[in-house]
Design an enzyme around this catalytic site. Structure first.
Site, mmCIF file in Angstrom:
data_model
loop_
_atom_site.group_PDB
_atom_site.id
_atom_site.type_symbol
_atom_site.label_atom_id
_atom_site.label_comp_id
_atom_site.label_asym_id
_atom_site.label_seq_id
_atom_site.Cartn_x
_atom_site.Cartn_y
_atom_site.Cartn_z
ATOM 1 N N LYS A 77 0.845 -1.216 0.000
ATOM 2 C CA LYS A 77 0.000 0.000 0.000
ATOM 3 C C LYS A 77 0.872 1.255 0.000
ATOM 4 C CE LYS A 77 -4.262 -1.932 1.832
ATOM 5 N NZ LYS A 77 -3.887 -3.225 2.423
HETATM 6 O O1 6AU Z 1 -9.613 -11.699 5.255
HETATM 7 P P1 6AU Z 1 -8.883 -10.844 6.226
HETATM 8 O O2 6AU Z 1 -9.697 -9.716 6.770
HETATM 9 O O3 6AU Z 1 -8.205 -11.624 7.318
HETATM 10 O O4 6AU Z 1 -7.648 -10.208 5.416
HETATM 11 C C1 6AU Z 1 -7.814 -9.306 4.388
HETATM 12 C C2 6AU Z 1 -6.516 -8.789 3.833
HETATM 13 C C3 6AU Z 1 -5.643 -8.032 4.821
HETATM 14 C C4 6AU Z 1 -5.873 -6.569 4.506
HETATM 15 O O5 6AU Z 1 -4.680 -5.822 4.702
HETATM 16 C C5 6AU Z 1 -6.237 -6.609 3.036
HETATM 17 O O6 6AU Z 1 -6.788 -7.884 2.770
HETATM 18 N N1 6AU Z 1 -7.233 -5.605 2.621
HETATM 19 C C6 6AU Z 1 -7.006 -4.832 1.481
HETATM 20 C C7 6AU Z 1 -5.965 -5.066 0.522
HETATM 21 C C8 6AU Z 1 -5.784 -6.332 -0.098
HETATM 22 O O7 6AU Z 1 -5.311 -4.185 0.077
HETATM 23 C C9 6AU Z 1 -7.863 -3.819 1.152
HETATM 24 C C10 6AU Z 1 -9.057 -3.674 1.855
HETATM 25 O O8 6AU Z 1 -9.873 -2.842 1.513
HETATM 26 N N2 6AU Z 1 -9.302 -4.505 2.904
HETATM 27 C C11 6AU Z 1 -8.422 -5.462 3.299
HETATM 28 O O9 6AU Z 1 -8.743 -6.185 4.267
HETATM 29 O O10 6AU Z 1 -4.304 -8.364 4.541
#
Ligand code: 6AU
Length: 453
Positions: free
Chosen positions: A295
């Site tokens: 990010k």
């Molecule tokens: O399924 P989770 O919630 O355990 O993990 C989701 C992953 C985490 C967040 O840093 C990332 O996705 N993420 C991102 C990304 C991919 O950039 C964007 C977002 O809007 N929400 C989110 O959770 O590693």
């Protein structure tokens, strides 16, 4: 007709039509922009407009009135005041606190609601309102729009079975403006040419990975699609773990089921090059891509340093890196990104209470489309077919946790947003059996994709 024409000239004088080069809500460029918001500051014209609309409504059997947010809200409010028929308010996004209702006001399942739209182009935002009202059990028999840009919207909405009428059509408006010498023949021709060539059809079916591959120009975007098709998986696992041993164990269990592995390398306590080399080799052997969820969010020179230097030297191993573009389009230019590496922008986070509004999201999507290094974006909505859509915040059972995360089911990601990839973290790495759970998410994601075709 006289009355309508007279009325149009009055609102035209408020500056509701602008000529130039504009980006519409849909991302489409347009030489003309129509905005009825200034009428909200003229109560006399609001009253005239609502009376004209009420006059055109085919039947008076509606019990509620709702405006497509937000431009049509003052108009719907006036209609409600004039007709004494109750108003309900549709939100664009829920507040993320309190009742979290999408529809405010008093209503009952089975009530018939009249929808008011200001300008109709493709019908996309109108359709969102229709879906949200129907989800609440309301019945939509009639829809009124003020102006039809004649770009397919009315036909699209009629095609899916709704009764829609419009007060003005753009062609009719041009005639009025020409008659009064407000527009020259040449200008009208130029705008009409544009409009005729930009008719949007609402597709019932999503675009396939094969079709998407044709639209994506970056080699990493194409490679991700190839892997997805070959392994029949659109699952990206987010290995948010702090020990290399745990990440490698997880990969040994799920490597065959994923098209990508997403890391946050800066949370790993024992990061080393031998770890990353080992992981890179597994990713080649098992055929998945490595995504670093860095990010980036700074100005271009700093982003560049963060990408190439420091302990992690991201550009030496990651296939894909995520970036916010809060600092503007230049922040992701001149990053010396290797040929084999792509960027994913963050348009809209999955958390509730996020600060990105529709305007910000639209700008990020425009920047993403214009930058050849960007393969796709993270968003919670459907995006342009030329971008790959990545959806984090995926969980079979959880909807919302007290840490600010919001979750949706894979079916919702594909059905509602036409997502291309689901990103699943804790639902898999915290499960008792990550291998079986990953297989379940893979199947759900693949089935949901196929069902949309
Ligand atoms: O399924 P989770 O919630 O355990 O993990 C989701 C992953 C985490 C967040 O840093 C990332 O996705 N993420 C991102 C990304 C991919 O950039 C964007 C977002 O809007 N929400 C989110 O959770 O590693």
């Amino acid at each position: 007709m006289e009355e309508k024409e007279q009325f149009f000239l009055e609102i035209y004088n408020l500056g509701i039509i602008k000529f130039g080069n504009f980006t519409l809500k849909s991302g489409m460029n347009s030489p003309i922009y129509i905005d009825f918001r200034p009428i909200a500051s003229r109560p006399d014209l609001l009253i005239k407009l609502s009376d004209l609309l009420l006059h055109e409504v085919p039947s008076y059997d509606f019990e509620l009135i709702c405006g497509v947010p937000y431009a049509a809200l003052p108009i719907a409010t006036t209609l409600s005041l004039r007709s004494k028929i109750p108003l309900i308010i549709k939100r664009k996004e829920n507040k993320g606190y309190g009742t979290e209702r999408m529809i405010e006001g008093i209503y009952k399942i089975g009530q018939n609601c009249l929808i008011i739209e200001d300008v109709i182009t493709s019908g996309d935002s109108l359709l969102k309102t229709i879906i949200d009202l129907e989800k609440e059990g309301l019945i939509i028999k009639n829809i009124m729009s003020i102006l039809d840009r004649e770009q397919g919207g009315i036909e699209n909405i009629k095609k899916i079975g709704y009764n829609i009428r419009t007060l003005f059509r753009i062609g009719e408006v041009f005639k009025i403006l020409k008659k009064k010498s407000f527009l020259k023949e040449k200008e009208i021709h130029m705008i009409q040419f544009f409009i005729k060539n930009n008719i949007k059809n609402i597709q019932n079916k999503r675009i396939s990975y094969e079709e998407k591959k044709e639209k994506i120009s970056h080699p990493i975007g194409k490679k991700l699609i190839d892997i997805t098709l070959k392994k029949k998986t659109n699952l990206i696992v987010s290995a948010d773990l702090i020990e290399t041993k745990k990440i490698l164990k997880l990969v040994s269990l799920i490597g065959d089921r994923i098209c990508g592995l997403k890391l946050h390398v800066d949370i790993i306590n024992d990061f080393s090059y031998s770890f990353i080399n080992y992981l890179k080799n597994i990713s080649i052997k098992k055929n998945f891509l490595l995504l670093e969820d860095r990010k980036l969010c700074d100005v271009s020179p700093t982003n560049c340093l963060q990408l190439h230097y420091g302990i992690h030297k991201i550009s030496s191993w990651a296939d894909i890196v995520t970036a916010h573009v809060l600092a503007g389009s230049m922040s992701i230019q001149n990053l010396n990104i290797p040929y084999h590496m792509g960027l994913i922008t963050i348009s809209e986070m999955s958390s509730y209470g996020g600060l990105s509004d529709d305007n910000y999201i639209r700008k990020v999507l425009n920047i993403s489309l214009k930058n050849p290094k960007v393969i796709g974006t993270v968003a919670q909505r459907k995006v342009d077919d030329r971008l790959l859509l990545f959806t984090p915040g995926i969980h079979f059972y959880e909807k919302k946790n007290n840490l600010g995360n919001r979750y949706i089911h894979p079916v919702q990601a594909f059905e509602k947003n036409e997502s291309d990839f689901i990103i699943v973290g804790k639902a898999i790495f915290q499960s008792e059996n990550p291998k079986i759970t990953a297989e379940e998410y893979r199947n759900a994601g693949w089935k949901a994709y196929e069902n949309g075709l």
